[in-house]
Design a protein around this motif. Structure first.
Motif, PDB file in Angstrom:
ATOM      1  N   UNK A   1       0.784  -1.448  -0.257  1.00 62.01           N
ATOM      2  CA  UNK A   1      -0.017   0.194   0.131  1.00 62.01           C
ATOM      3  C   UNK A   1       0.852   1.282   0.446  1.00 62.01           C
ATOM      4  N   UNK A   2       0.250   2.690  -0.657  1.00 61.39           N
ATOM      5  CA  UNK A   2       0.936   3.767  -0.180  1.00 61.39           C
ATOM      6  C   UNK A   2       1.344   4.059   0.751  1.00 61.39           C
ATOM      7  N   UNK A   3       2.926   4.959   1.247  1.00 65.31           N
ATOM      8  CA  UNK A   3       2.928   5.125   3.047  1.00 65.31           C
ATOM      9  C   UNK A   3       2.843   6.527   2.842  1.00 65.31           C
ATOM     10  N   UNK A   4       1.526   6.715   2.540  1.00 63.75           N
ATOM     11  CA  UNK A   4       1.050   7.747   2.476  1.00 63.75           C
ATOM     12  C   UNK A   4      -0.035   8.214   3.617  1.00 63.75           C
ATOM     13  N   UNK A   5      -0.538   6.650   3.459  1.00 67.45           N
ATOM     14  CA  UNK A   5      -1.643   5.796   4.293  1.00 67.45           C
ATOM     15  C   UNK A   5      -1.895   6.170   5.891  1.00 67.45           C
ATOM     16  N   UNK A   6      -0.481   6.138   5.811  1.00 66.57           N
ATOM     17  CA  UNK A   6       0.156   6.325   7.144  1.00 66.57           C
ATOM     18  C   UNK A   6      -0.636   7.402   7.920  1.00 66.57           C
ATOM     19  N   UNK A   7      -0.987   8.699   6.980  1.00 70.38           N
ATOM     20  CA  UNK A   7      -2.048   9.579   7.676  1.00 70.38           C
ATOM     21  C   UNK A   7      -3.596   9.249   8.219  1.00 70.38           C
ATOM     22  N   UNK A   8      -3.986   8.212   7.454  1.00 69.45           N
ATOM     23  CA  UNK A   8      -5.243   7.606   6.962  1.00 69.45           C
ATOM     24  C   UNK A   8      -5.049   7.344   8.397  1.00 69.45           C
ATOM     25  N   UNK A   9      -4.540   6.714   8.851  1.00 66.02           N
ATOM     26  CA  UNK A   9      -4.690   5.823   9.934  1.00 66.02           C
ATOM     27  C   UNK A   9      -4.659   6.061  11.279  1.00 66.02           C
ATOM     28  N   UNK A  10      -4.447   7.725  11.034  1.00 72.87           N
ATOM     29  CA  UNK A  10      -4.742   9.014  12.010  1.00 72.87           C
ATOM     30  C   UNK A  10      -6.075   9.773  12.028  1.00 72.87           C
ATOM     31  N   UNK A  11      -6.938   9.075  11.164  1.00 75.76           N
ATOM     32  CA  UNK A  11      -8.856   9.404  11.077  1.00 75.76           C
ATOM     33  C   UNK A  11      -9.639   8.245  11.802  1.00 75.76           C
ATOM     34  N   UNK A  12     -10.030   9.262  12.323  1.00 77.58           N
ATOM     35  CA  UNK A  12     -10.688   8.220  12.762  1.00 77.58           C
ATOM     36  C   UNK A  12     -12.076   7.200  12.639  1.00 77.58           C
ATOM     37  N   UNK A  13     -12.399   6.312  12.156  1.00 78.06           N
ATOM     38  CA  UNK A  13     -13.239   5.324  11.520  1.00 78.06           C
ATOM     39  C   UNK A  13     -12.683   5.522  10.074  1.00 78.06           C
ATOM     40  N   UNK A  14     -12.040   6.290   9.408  1.00 79.33           N
ATOM     41  CA  UNK A  14     -11.267   6.286   8.340  1.00 79.33           C
ATOM     42  C   UNK A  14      -9.877   4.802   8.683  1.00 79.33           C
ATOM     43  N   UNK A  15      -9.665   4.625   9.504  1.00 78.03           N
ATOM     44  CA  UNK A  15      -8.798   3.970   9.694  1.00 78.03           C
ATOM     45  C   UNK A  15      -8.550   2.563  10.296  1.00 78.03           C
ATOM     46  N   UNK A  16     -10.416   2.554  10.532  1.00 73.67           N
ATOM     47  CA  UNK A  16     -10.612   1.197  10.458  1.00 73.67           C
ATOM     48  C   UNK A  16     -10.757  -0.271   9.337  1.00 73.67           C
ATOM     49  N   UNK A  17     -11.080   0.814   7.891  1.00 66.41           N
ATOM     50  CA  UNK A  17     -10.868   0.850   7.030  1.00 66.41           C
ATOM     51  C   UNK A  17      -9.664   0.682   6.237  1.00 66.41           C
ATOM     52  N   UNK A  18      -8.296   1.540   6.561  1.00 62.77           N
ATOM     53  CA  UNK A  18      -7.189   1.484   6.000  1.00 62.77           C
ATOM     54  C   UNK A  18      -6.621  -0.283   6.214  1.00 62.77           C
ATOM     55  N   UNK A  19      -7.017  -0.260   7.746  1.00 61.08           N
ATOM     56  CA  UNK A  19      -6.727  -1.305   8.318  1.00 61.08           C
ATOM     57  C   UNK A  19      -6.930  -2.590   8.090  1.00 61.08           C
ATOM     58  N   UNK A  20      -7.929  -2.195   7.906  1.00 61.41           N
ATOM     59  CA  UNK A  20      -8.386  -3.805   6.920  1.00 61.41           C
ATOM     60  C   UNK A  20      -8.198  -4.007   5.604  1.00 61.41           C
ATOM     61  N   UNK A  21      -8.137  -3.281   4.907  1.00 62.79           N
ATOM     62  CA  UNK A  21      -6.924  -3.577   3.363  1.00 62.79           C
ATOM     63  C   UNK A  21      -5.405  -3.392   3.910  1.00 62.79           C
ATOM     64  N   UNK A  22      -5.057  -3.369   4.730  1.00 65.89           N
ATOM     65  CA  UNK A  22      -3.778  -3.250   4.514  1.00 65.89           C
ATOM     66  C   UNK A  22      -3.423  -5.027   5.155  1.00 65.89           C
ATOM     67  N   UNK A  23      -4.604  -5.243   6.360  1.00 63.79           N
ATOM     68  CA  UNK A  23      -4.206  -6.669   6.260  1.00 63.79           C
ATOM     69  C   UNK A  23      -4.072  -7.530   5.333  1.00 63.79           C
ATOM     70  N   UNK A  24      -5.305  -7.119   4.853  1.00 66.29           N
ATOM     71  CA  UNK A  24      -5.512  -7.978   3.154  1.00 66.29           C
ATOM     72  C   UNK A  24      -4.100  -8.188   2.688  1.00 66.29           C
ATOM     73  N   UNK A  25      -3.206  -6.623   2.703  1.00 67.67           N
ATOM     74  CA  UNK A  25      -2.860  -6.403   1.928  1.00 67.67           C
ATOM     75  C   UNK A  25      -1.023  -7.354   2.126  1.00 67.67           C
ATOM     76  N   UNK A  26      -1.353  -7.568   3.447  1.00 72.18           N
ATOM     77  CA  UNK A  26      -0.542  -8.334   4.161  1.00 72.18           C
ATOM     78  C   UNK A  26      -0.203  -9.830   4.285  1.00 72.18           C
ATOM     79  N   UNK A  27      -1.796 -10.321   3.847  1.00 74.28           N
ATOM     80  CA  UNK A  27      -2.455 -11.612   4.335  1.00 74.28           C
ATOM     81  C   UNK A  27      -1.874 -11.783   2.362  1.00 74.28           C
ATOM     82  N   UNK A  28      -2.490 -11.818   1.081  1.00 72.46           N
ATOM     83  CA  UNK A  28      -2.214 -11.840  -0.140  1.00 72.46           C
ATOM     84  C   UNK A  28      -0.755 -11.841  -0.133  1.00 72.46           C
ATOM     85  N   UNK A  29       0.016 -10.993   0.592  1.00 72.20           N
ATOM     86  CA  UNK A  29       1.595 -10.815   0.471  1.00 72.20           C
ATOM     87  C   UNK A  29       1.959 -12.425   0.807  1.00 72.20           C
ATOM     88  N   UNK A  30       1.584 -12.837   1.757  1.00 70.42           N
ATOM     89  CA  UNK A  30       2.037 -14.038   1.847  1.00 70.42           C
ATOM     90  C   UNK A  30       1.363 -14.952   1.627  1.00 70.42           C
TER      91      UNK A  30
END
Length: 139
Positions: free
Chosen positions: A67-96
């Motif tokens: 995922x793009x590095x600027x998503x770290x900023x999106x992790x600071x926004x309430x509610x948005x951070x939940x969606x971003x974390x799910x997308x990061x976890x899915x990317x992590x899961x598929x990476x392995x």
């Protein structure tokens, strides 16, 4: 007078013990997560010291998931951070090489599934499932 003094000493001691317990518990929790990330970072050919640096380990985890590095900023926004974390976890899961079911496991039982991800036999396949991405801080 003596009972009041004894009660005050007991209350002060209990409060100090609670603070120390919280500190020790927080440190143990931090180390459990850091050692789970050590396995993930080792598989992804990232330096393992990055797992112990609090915000930097999240940046590296975002990079490993592709995922793009600027998503770290999106992790600071309430509610948005939940969606971003799910997308990061899915990317992590598929990476392995895992699927959506493993992503659900990462969401609800993060620490257990991070240990599975870091210490099972599946290799890191890259962020897109194929080729690897260059690091931000390759040492």
């Amino acid at each position: 007078m003596i009972t009041t003094l004894a009660t005050e000493v007991a209350n002060t001691t209990a409060a100090a013990g609670g603070g120390a317990g919280a500190l020790v518990g927080g440190l143990i929790g931090y180390l459990l997560v850091a050692f789970a990330l050590v396995g993930v970072f080792k598989k992804a050919d990232e330096p393992i010291w990055q797992a112990f640096v609090p915000i930097w380990n999240t940046i590296v985890l975002i990079k490993i998931s592709g995922k793009p590095i600027w998503w770290i900023v999106l992790l600071l926004i309430p509610i948005v951070n939940i969606v971003i974390l799910v997308l990061v976890y899915h990317g992590l899961s598929t990476s392995f090489g895992h699927g959506a079911g493993f992503t659900v496991g990462l969401i609800f039982l993060s620490i257990i599934f991070l240990y599975i991800l870091g210490y099972d036999s599946k290799p890191y396949q890259g962020a897109t499932g194929g080729e690897r991405i260059g690091g931000y801080a390759t040492a």
